[in-house]
Design a protein around this motif. Structure first.
Motif, mmCIF file in Angstrom:
data_model
loop_
_atom_site.group_PDB
_atom_site.id
_atom_site.type_symbol
_atom_site.label_atom_id
_atom_site.label_comp_id
_atom_site.label_asym_id
_atom_site.label_seq_id
_atom_site.Cartn_x
_atom_site.Cartn_y
_atom_site.Cartn_z
ATOM 1 N N ILE A 29 0.869 -1.182 0.000
ATOM 2 C CA ILE A 29 0.000 0.000 0.000
ATOM 3 C C ILE A 29 0.905 1.231 0.000
ATOM 4 N N GLU A 30 0.923 1.963 -1.088
ATOM 5 C CA GLU A 30 1.798 3.126 -1.211
ATOM 6 C C GLU A 30 1.198 4.372 -0.564
ATOM 7 N N HIS A 31 -0.131 4.442 -0.494
ATOM 8 C CA HIS A 31 -0.760 5.627 0.090
ATOM 9 C C HIS A 31 -2.161 5.253 0.575
ATOM 10 N N SER A 32 -2.555 5.816 1.732
ATOM 11 C CA SER A 32 -3.922 5.653 2.225
ATOM 12 C C SER A 32 -4.270 6.869 3.074
ATOM 13 N N SER A 33 -5.467 7.353 2.939
ATOM 14 C CA SER A 33 -5.914 8.521 3.704
ATOM 15 C C SER A 33 -7.411 8.412 3.928
ATOM 16 N N LEU A 34 -7.876 9.038 5.049
ATOM 17 C CA LEU A 34 -9.278 9.025 5.425
ATOM 18 C C LEU A 34 -9.789 10.450 5.485
ATOM 19 N N GLU A 35 -10.867 10.722 4.732
ATOM 20 C CA GLU A 35 -11.531 12.017 4.790
ATOM 21 C C GLU A 35 -12.692 11.902 5.767
ATOM 22 N N LEU A 36 -12.566 12.585 6.931
ATOM 23 C CA LEU A 36 -13.557 12.440 7.995
ATOM 24 C C LEU A 36 -14.930 12.904 7.572
ATOM 25 N N SER A 37 -14.969 14.015 6.813
ATOM 26 C CA SER A 37 -16.275 14.581 6.462
ATOM 27 C C SER A 37 -17.073 13.645 5.571
ATOM 28 N N ILE B 157 -5.312 10.500 8.566
ATOM 29 C CA ILE B 157 -6.643 11.082 8.748
ATOM 30 C C ILE B 157 -6.586 12.564 8.400
ATOM 31 N N LYS B 158 -7.429 12.973 7.482
ATOM 32 C CA LYS B 158 -7.521 14.375 7.066
ATOM 33 C C LYS B 158 -8.754 14.994 7.713
ATOM 34 N N ARG B 159 -8.507 15.962 8.663
ATOM 35 C CA ARG B 159 -9.623 16.609 9.332
ATOM 36 C C ARG B 159 -10.111 17.771 8.475
ATOM 37 N N ASP B 160 -11.373 18.134 8.666
ATOM 38 C CA ASP B 160 -12.016 19.141 7.814
ATOM 39 C C ASP B 160 -11.610 20.534 8.271
ATOM 40 N N THR B 161 -10.673 21.148 7.569
ATOM 41 C CA THR B 161 -10.206 22.520 7.886
ATOM 42 C C THR B 161 -10.565 23.488 6.786
ATOM 43 N N SER B 162 -11.409 23.132 5.959
ATOM 44 C CA SER B 162 -11.783 24.025 4.864
ATOM 45 C C SER B 162 -12.650 25.173 5.370
ATOM 46 N N PHE B 163 -12.527 26.334 4.807
ATOM 47 C CA PHE B 163 -13.246 27.547 5.203
ATOM 48 C C PHE B 163 -14.658 27.498 4.665
ATOM 49 N N ASN B 164 -15.628 27.840 5.600
ATOM 50 C CA ASN B 164 -17.035 27.796 5.212
ATOM 51 C C ASN B 164 -17.438 29.162 4.694
ATOM 52 N N TRP B 165 -17.387 29.292 3.408
ATOM 53 C CA TRP B 165 -17.689 30.589 2.788
ATOM 54 C C TRP B 165 -19.156 30.962 2.942
ATOM 55 N N VAL B 166 -20.025 30.019 2.998
ATOM 56 C CA VAL B 166 -21.453 30.333 3.169
ATOM 57 C C VAL B 166 -21.706 30.959 4.541
ATOM 58 N N PHE B 167 -21.061 30.331 5.568
ATOM 59 C CA PHE B 167 -21.216 30.881 6.916
ATOM 60 C C PHE B 167 -20.644 32.287 6.998
ATOM 61 N N LEU B 168 -19.493 32.495 6.344
ATOM 62 C CA LEU B 168 -18.874 33.824 6.375
ATOM 63 C C LEU B 168 -19.784 34.865 5.741
ATOM 64 N N VAL B 169 -20.354 34.533 4.591
ATOM 65 C CA VAL B 169 -21.223 35.492 3.897
ATOM 66 C C VAL B 169 -22.439 35.812 4.754
ATOM 67 N N LEU B 170 -23.071 34.761 5.320
ATOM 68 C CA LEU B 170 -24.254 35.009 6.154
ATOM 69 C C LEU B 170 -23.898 35.837 7.390
ATOM 70 N N SER B 171 -22.763 35.515 8.009
ATOM 71 C CA SER B 171 -22.340 36.287 9.195
ATOM 72 C C SER B 171 -22.087 37.733 8.851
ATOM 73 N N SER B 172 -21.455 37.941 7.687
ATOM 74 C CA SER B 172 -21.158 39.321 7.267
ATOM 75 C C SER B 172 -22.442 40.096 7.022
ATOM 76 N N ILE B 173 -23.389 39.436 6.359
ATOM 77 C CA ILE B 173 -24.659 40.125 6.078
ATOM 78 C C ILE B 173 -25.367 40.495 7.380
ATOM 79 N N ILE B 174 -25.402 39.566 8.358
ATOM 80 C CA ILE B 174 -26.077 39.843 9.650
ATOM 81 C C ILE B 174 -25.365 40.962 10.398
ATOM 82 N N THR B 175 -24.007 40.949 10.401
ATOM 83 C CA THR B 175 -23.233 41.992 11.103
ATOM 84 C C THR B 175 -23.501 43.358 10.509
ATOM 85 N N VAL B 176 -23.484 43.429 9.162
ATOM 86 C CA VAL B 176 -23.735 44.719 8.489
ATOM 87 C C VAL B 176 -25.137 45.210 8.813
#
Length: 749
Positions: free
Chosen positions: A592-600, A675-694
């Motif tokens: 096995i040359e490579h193995s990885s797990l995507e948690l999400s 194991i690859k943990r989910d560190t991707s940025f949630n752009w939808v949450f950011l947009v909604l948060s920005s709209i609510i803050t404004v």
């Protein structure tokens, strides 16, 4: 006076010739009708020397004086003699003499003369094919003697066929040529040539060769003489006889068929309006003239579709020899034979016209069909396939074959309607009887009932009254070819009989597949216990079973025992088996040359060494271990891919290893999964948060603005009231002498 002078000179010259010295001799050749100049030159020729020309002792000139014909002779360049338009008589010996030096020279002149135009004469009275024709080509004169060349139809004739003869007056060539029909109306040409001719003299002669008729047979646009002419039955055919001859034929052509005259046929056309197969034969057209007779023949081959007859068949006894022969009358011959039995194609050669069965059996009975095909060819190149078939019925007589579906029947006492059945296969039909214990014949009665149809016979016992009804019941069948029987044992219910014929159907490194033959069930439904080394027991209602997850190269003891409601069989079926070796070593399993797990996504990505994966010829799986506990082993077919993982607790240690499929304990090296943990940025949450803050900031700003505006309006109102009070005080109001000063000026505009 001139003539006297010439005479005197001639006399003197004659006397002088005998004493002069010849210093040179020349030879000159010239063609007829040309001018020739005879040149007289001496080494020491003085200007005043006297020169004389003579021919054959006849004086032609002295100096420039011509003694001969002045129109034909002329002195040029003082001493040269020119002879104009020379002819044959100008040939001879010319002498040029110098009187003063007493020397002379000879010139021998030869005139080349043309022969006359040749003439061809036929020596034979008539020219006949295959005879020799004699011809003469004659020409007059000519020097040197001419040569002859013969041609026929512009083709040169070999010199061996002619000779040449010449004399001083004429020359001729005699040609003896074999006459051939192809020379008829051809041109015979004679070429005459010699050195005097610039081009050969040519004459031609048209040959009239008499020959016997040449007969050709034509069908349509094609000559069919001396060949086979294929025609199709029921068609129409016209055969044209063409006769070419010189002289013409004496009487109409005659027709023959197979050398027998067709007296009613005297036309050049032979017409067969509705061809039948008896029209097949050799047809000859005969024609004659004064030279002889000739003929031409053609073999008319009548093509027709196959007519077949099938020999053999009918009734035949078992084990006798059966021969079926397909006899065919057809032209052209058969392309292939095809045999069928009961409308099913038989696997026979296309050249097989007969079927031979050395010992027939009942399975050979049936309808046999012989189908044949030939191909009829038309004159225009097209063709049509013709089929025909015939059939015959083969009936095989054989002795009875008797069998029963249950050889043992177990029932309790007082059981009613106990039914036995036997099947009889025979031809012709058999006479069937039932017997008890091979002695007593059973007939229909209150106790027994017998029902029989063509192939089945049923015996029904109304009730088992006592133990005496237990025993052997035989079904017996007889026809004129033999006898046969089968026996059914009737007994009380008991434990099952032991299984038999325990065999291995398949074995590998981790599995053993078995099958066995069940014994009599004792009258009750039976099941089976299968034991592996007396430690693993499996129950089944089937007569086969497969053990899996075994160890390779291990010996296993296997037993099978039957049981029913009354108990188990007294004995067991036993077999000792060794599993096979694993076809691949652990260290040879792919890495096995490579193995990885995507948690999400709960996906495991893997990649194996491709070359080692392709070299393995056994099925593989990937074993997934969580905290050193085996979870699953997923079958894989490619060297890379994705596995879906359904476990919820994925934060523990996860390892992968490559195993042999269905042998999960035989695995290669185990490696951990990244194991690859989910560190991707949630752009939808950011947009909604920005709209609510404004939105909140805007609302806060509007609130502050409204508050300040309201305060300002209240201050302005209070100030206006104070100013108004100062300008118009009431009578009851005490007026202050001090001015009103605001505490702050931030509310004053």
């Amino acid at each position: 006076m001139y003539q006297v002078t010439i005479f005197v000179l001639c006399f003197i010259a004659i006397e002088w010739i005998q004493a002069s010295k010849i210093v040179d001799t020349k030879t000159i050749t010239e063609k007829q009708d040309h001018d020739v100049v005879l040149v007289c030159r001496f080494e020491q020729l003085n200007k005043g020397d006297r020169v004389m020309w003579s021919k054959d002792s006849v004086i032609l000139s002295v100096n420039d004086e011509i003694a001969g014909d002045r129109k034909r002779y002329e002195i040029i360049d003082k001493y040269n003699l020119m002879i104009k338009t020379v002819a044959e008589q100008d040939s001879g010996k010319y002498l040029c003499q110098n009187f003063d030096q007493r020397v002379s020279m000879n010139i021998i002149l030869t005139i080349l003369t043309r022969p006359s135009k040749p003439d061809i004469q036929q020596a034979n009275k008539s020219l006949i094919e295959n005879h020799s024709g004699k011809f003469l080509c004659i020409t007059q004169g000519g020097y040197p003697p001419p040569t002859f060349t013969w041609l026929i139809n512009q083709i040169k004739i070999n010199e061996s066929f002619y000779n040449v003869r010449s004399d001083t007056r004429q020359s001729y060539s005699e040609l003896n040529l074999p006459m051939e029909k192809r020379f008829h109306n051809g041109l015979l040409t004679c070429h005459v040539e010699n050195q005097a001719l610039d081009t050969p003299l040519i004459t031609t002669y048209t040959l009239n060769i008499e020959y016997k008729p040449e007969v050709r047979l034509r069908h349509g646009q094609k000559i069919v003489s001396n060949s086979n002419l294929l025609v199709v039955e029921d068609d129409r055919m016209t055969l044209q006889c063409e006769a070419e001859s010189n002289p013409p034929i004496l009487k109409p052509v005659a027709w023959l068929k197979n050398n027998i005259s067709l007296s009613d046929m005297n036309s050049s056309s032979l017409i067969l309006s509705n061809i039948k197969r008896n029209d097949d034969g050799v047809y000859t057209c005969l024609a004659s003239n004064a030279i002889g007779h000739s003929q031409s023949s053609v073999h008319i081959r009548v093509q027709y579709s196959p007519m077949i007859h099938l020999d053999g068949g009918g009734s035949i006894n078992e084990n006798e020899k059966l021969t079926l022969t397909c006899r065919v009358d057809a032209y052209p011959s058969i392309d292939y034979y095809q045999w069928y039995k009961n409308h099913q194609k038989l696997n026979t050669s296309s050249l097989t016209s007969s079927i031979v069965i050395e010992k027939v059996s009942k399975e050979d009975s049936g309808i046999y069909i012989c189908m044949v095909k030939n191909t009829l060819n038309y004159f225009n190149g097209s063709s049509i396939e013709k089929y025909n078939k015939t059939q015959t019925k083969v009936t095989v007589n054989y002795a009875p074959k008797v069998r029963t579906f249950d050889s043992i029947v177990a029932v309790d006492l007082l059981t009613t309607n106990v039914k036995f059945q036997c099947e009889i296969d025979s031809y012709p039909e058999s006479i069937v009887t039932w017997r008890f214990n091979n002695n007593n014949v059973i007939f229909n009665s209150n106790k027994y009932s017998i029902v029989q149809n063509k192939s089945l016979s049923y015996l029904t016992i109304q009730q088992i009254q006592s133990n005496t009804d237990y025993g052997l019941y035989s079904c017996n069948a007889t026809n004129n070819l033999g006898y046969n029987s089968t026996t059914i044992q009737l007994r009380s219910k008991a434990i099952p009989e032991s299984p038999t014929d325990l065999n291995v159907t398949n074995i590998d490194y981790s599995a053993i597949s078995l099958k066995w033959k069940p014994g009599f069930d004792g009258g009750w439904p039976q099941s089976f216990w299968i034991s592996l080394d007396n430690s693993i027991w499996k129950e089944t209602n089937q007569t086969f079973y497969t053990f899996t997850n075994l160890q390779h190269l291990e010996y296993y003891n296997i037993t099978v025992r039957a049981y029913n409601e009354l108990g188990q069989s007294s004995t067991v079926a036993f077999l000792r088996v060794q599993t096979k070796d694993v076809p691949v070593r652990k260290e040879d399993l792919p890495n096995i040359e490579h193995s990885s797990l995507e948690l999400s996504e709960k996906l495991i990505n893997y990649r194996l060494n491709d070359s080692s994966f392709m070299s393995i010829k056994v099925p593989l799986c990937i074993r997934i271990e969580i905290d050193n506990e085996t979870n699953i082993c997923e079958r894989i077919v490619t060297s890379s891919g994705v596995l879906r993982f359904n476990e919820n607790n994925l934060n523990n240690n996860i390892n992968l290893s490559i195993c042999i499929s269905q042998y999960e304990n035989y695995c290669g090296e185990s490696i951990p999964v990244q194991i690859k943990r989910d560190t991707s940025f949630n752009w939808v949450f950011l947009v909604l948060s920005s709209i609510i803050t404004v939105a909140l900031l805007i609302l806060c700003g509007l609130g502050i603005f409204c508050f300040l505006t309201n305060r300002k309006q209240q201050r302005n109102t209070n100030l206006s009231r104070v100013i108004a009070s100062d300008k118009a005080p009431s009578q009851n109001q005490v007026i202050s002498t001090k001015p009103v000063i605001p505490t702050t000026n931030r509310y004053i505009d």
